[in-house]
Design an enzyme around this catalytic site. Structure first.
Site, PDB file in Angstrom:
ATOM      1  N   ASP A   6       0.835  -1.201   0.081  1.00 57.67           N
ATOM      2  CA  ASP A   6      -0.064   0.105   0.064  1.00 57.67           C
ATOM      3  C   ASP A   6       0.827   1.279   0.233  1.00 57.67           C
ATOM      4  OD1 ASP A   6      -2.150   1.762   0.326  1.00 57.67           O
ATOM      5  OD2 ASP A   6      -2.766   1.047   1.937  1.00 57.67           O
ATOM      6  N   GLU A  97      -3.091   0.183  -3.991  1.00 56.97           N
ATOM      7  CA  GLU A  97      -2.747  -1.022  -2.966  1.00 56.97           C
ATOM      8  C   GLU A  97      -3.502  -2.112  -3.624  1.00 56.97           C
ATOM      9  OE1 GLU A  97      -5.262  -1.816   0.231  1.00 56.97           O
ATOM     10  OE2 GLU A  97      -6.715  -0.283  -0.518  1.00 56.97           O
TER      11      GLU A  97
END
Length: 342
Positions: A6, A97
């Site tokens: 992420d 992400e």
């Protein structure tokens, strides 16, 4: 083994990468509402969704960067390409992400997965100039929780012993898909932690007005057999482009030109995909954050940009934005695509 990777404070990190004078400073990406706050701004209490005027009243020295949607989409494509260079088994969660299944790489041990995650983070910093936090675990839930624990710009690995120790202690409010309403129902039933699910079944949870899908997920989490499967994205069902106008306006030429640019960009993003749009929607967001979607009209599927621009402008006209009294802060277009041929 899974990695949840992420990019930290994605929009803000891209701006700080591209504009060195923003680095280390409390800054946000606007324009009307905080779309993303740097970690320096978050330390002050600034958060996404906060009205920009409110943030600037409390923190006058806050630096505001323009929202550059096209740039973020381009960087997102580069980030996903980096992920897929590590493994083809990538499940995007959003533009910054994704989950990566690295079970088949280097023996699939937790130690090797941690090494792969560390290498991925180093490549993201070196090649893209972005800080990426990563969590490593056997299943998605713990990989996601681990990446959250790793932020900002860190790595956290959950081995089998740690998972077994932590799983029963997880608050149900921290679990995926368990929103405030479901949390209240579970708390009323005496279920505050995963350990409290002992003795419950799918049917008894459903009796407490928990949806069957959520009940199954809760029982799977309790039993340690929750989701660890990567779902590869299928063919896109739509293509879109949006553009922030920076300063809200009702000036026809500005709004129409932005809409034309969005049509062209959206079609460019189709690339080699031979499908033709079947439906068109025009999106507007006003300076009070109210958003509307105005359907357009296409006589038949087409890739002809002139026809698509005409349909978009006709839909824009039907919004009566010039007489609305509010300024247009964002304009966008979305095209629905037919299913790919079998």
């Amino acid at each position: 083994m899974l990695i949840h990777a992420d990019a930290d404070a994605f929009f803000a990190s891209v701006e700080q990468r591209d504009f060195p004078h923003l680095r280390g400073r409390p800054m946000v990406v606007g324009p009307q509402v905080v779309a993303c706050a740097s970690y320096e701004a978050r330390a002050l209490g600034v958060h996404a969704g906060m009205p920009l005027r409110q943030a600037l009243r409390r923190w006058p020295d806050l630096v505001v960067a323009e929202f550059r949607g096209d740039v973020y989409e381009s960087v997102s494509a580069d980030l996903m390409a980096l992920f897929r260079d590590v493994t083809p088994l990538v499940e995007p969660g959003s533009m910054e992400e994704a989950f990566l299944d690295v079970s088949a790489l280097d023996g699939g041990s937790v130690e090797e997965a941690g090494r792969i995650a560390a290498d991925l983070r180093a490549r993201a910093r070196r090649d893209l100039g972005l800080p990426v936090s990563a969590g490593v675990a056997r299943a998605k839930l713990f990989a996601k929780l681990a990446s959250r624990r790793a932020k900002p710009d860190g790595l956290f690995v959950v081995d089998a012993e740690t998972e077994a120790r932590v799983r029963p202690r997880l608050p149900v409010s921290d679990l995926w898909g368990v929103g405030p309403a479901s949390t209240t129902k579970l708390h009323d039933a005496g279920v505050r932690y995963v350990a409290d699910l002992a003795g419950w079944t799918v049917d008894t949870l459903v009796d407490r007005r928990i949806t069957k899908a959520m009940a199954r997920n809760l029982i799977a989490i309790r039993d340690g057999v929750d989701d660890a499967t990567i779902k590869l994205p299928g063919p896109r069902k739509s293509i879109s482009s949006t553009r922030s106008l920076g300063r809200a306006t009702r000036q026809r030429s500005v709004v129409e030109n932005a809409l034309r640019d969005n049509v062209i960009r959206a079609m460019d993003r189709l690339g080699d995909d031979p499908r033709a749009p079947t439906r068109i929607d025009v999106h507007l967001r006003y300076d009070d954050q109210h958003a509307i979607i105005q359907p357009g009209s296409l006589d038949q599927p087409t890739r002809d940009v002139t026809t698509l621009v005409g349909a978009a402008l006709a839909a824009l006209e039907r919004t009566a934005y010039e007489e609305d009294g509010r300024g247009v802060a964002m304009v966008g277009v979305a095209f629905a695509l037919p299913a790919p041929p079998a």
